[in-house]
Design a protein around this motif. Structure first.
Motif, short mmCIF file in Angstrom:
data_model
loop_
_atom_site.label_atom_id
_atom_site.label_comp_id
_atom_site.label_asym_id
_atom_site.label_seq_id
_atom_site.Cartn_x
_atom_site.Cartn_y
_atom_site.Cartn_z
N ALA A 1 0.82 -1.21 0.00
CA ALA A 1 0.00 0.00 0.00
C ALA A 1 0.86 1.26 0.00
O ALA A 1 0.44 2.30 -0.52
CB ALA A 1 -0.93 0.00 1.21
N SER A 2 2.06 1.17 0.53
CA SER A 2 2.93 2.35 0.56
C SER A 2 3.68 2.56 -0.76
O SER A 2 4.33 3.57 -0.95
CB SER A 2 3.93 2.25 1.72
N GLY A 3 3.60 1.58 -1.67
CA GLY A 3 4.21 1.75 -2.98
C GLY A 3 5.16 0.65 -3.41
O GLY A 3 5.70 0.69 -4.51
N ALA A 4 5.40 -0.33 -2.56
CA ALA A 4 6.29 -1.43 -2.94
C ALA A 4 5.65 -2.26 -4.05
O ALA A 4 4.44 -2.42 -4.10
CB ALA A 4 6.60 -2.31 -1.73
N THR A 5 6.49 -2.77 -4.92
CA THR A 5 6.07 -3.64 -6.01
C THR A 5 6.08 -5.09 -5.56
O THR A 5 5.29 -5.90 -6.03
CB THR A 5 7.06 -3.49 -7.20
N GLY A 6 7.01 -5.41 -4.65
CA GLY A 6 7.16 -6.77 -4.17
C GLY A 6 7.62 -6.78 -2.73
O GLY A 6 7.94 -5.74 -2.16
#
Length: 131
Positions: free
Chosen positions: A96-101
């Protein structure tokens, strides 16, 4: 030309292990030991992938991921949270904070690169395969 990986990690042993694995697999590695330096390094080197610890001094990994996603020149770079935060909901919070994985520590050196690259876009995988 090698793909560029930025590691944002405050633990020297983890930094060494990740750097070793990436360099062994033909990545050019950039390092930052805190969030502010990581954001600056990302703006300077424009990496192909960012490996991000969550527990960092000054800014946590969630804040760093959000800041990177808010920058037009950095918002499409894969961010892989590499963290010991493995409680229920931690993966979702990272995403939710922007990580892809999301890859939990301790990492498995035998499959880390494969797990990291599984979060790459088709375009990035093609570039990787041409090297």
């Amino acid at each position: 030309m090698k793909l560029k990986a930025l590691i944002i990690e405050d633990n020297e042993q983890n930094m060494y292990m990740l750097s070793f694995l990436l360099e062994k697999n033909n990545y050019e590695v950039f390092q930052a030991f805190n969030g502010l330096d990581g954001i600056k390094a990302a703006m300077n080197c424009l990496p192909d992938v960012i490996l991000l610890d969550i527990q960092l001094p000054e800014m946590d990994g969630y804040q760093i991921a959000q800041e990177l996603r808010n920058r037009k020149d950095l918002n499409t770079i894969p961010i892989i949270a590499v963290t010991s935060h493995a409680m229920v909901g931690d993966r979702e919070k990272a995403m939710a904070s922007g990580a892809t994985g999301y890859i939990e520590k301790p990492i498995d050196p035998d499959n880390f690169i494969q797990r990291m690259e599984s979060h790459f876009s088709e375009e990035l995988l093609q570039r990787r395969n041409q090297l």
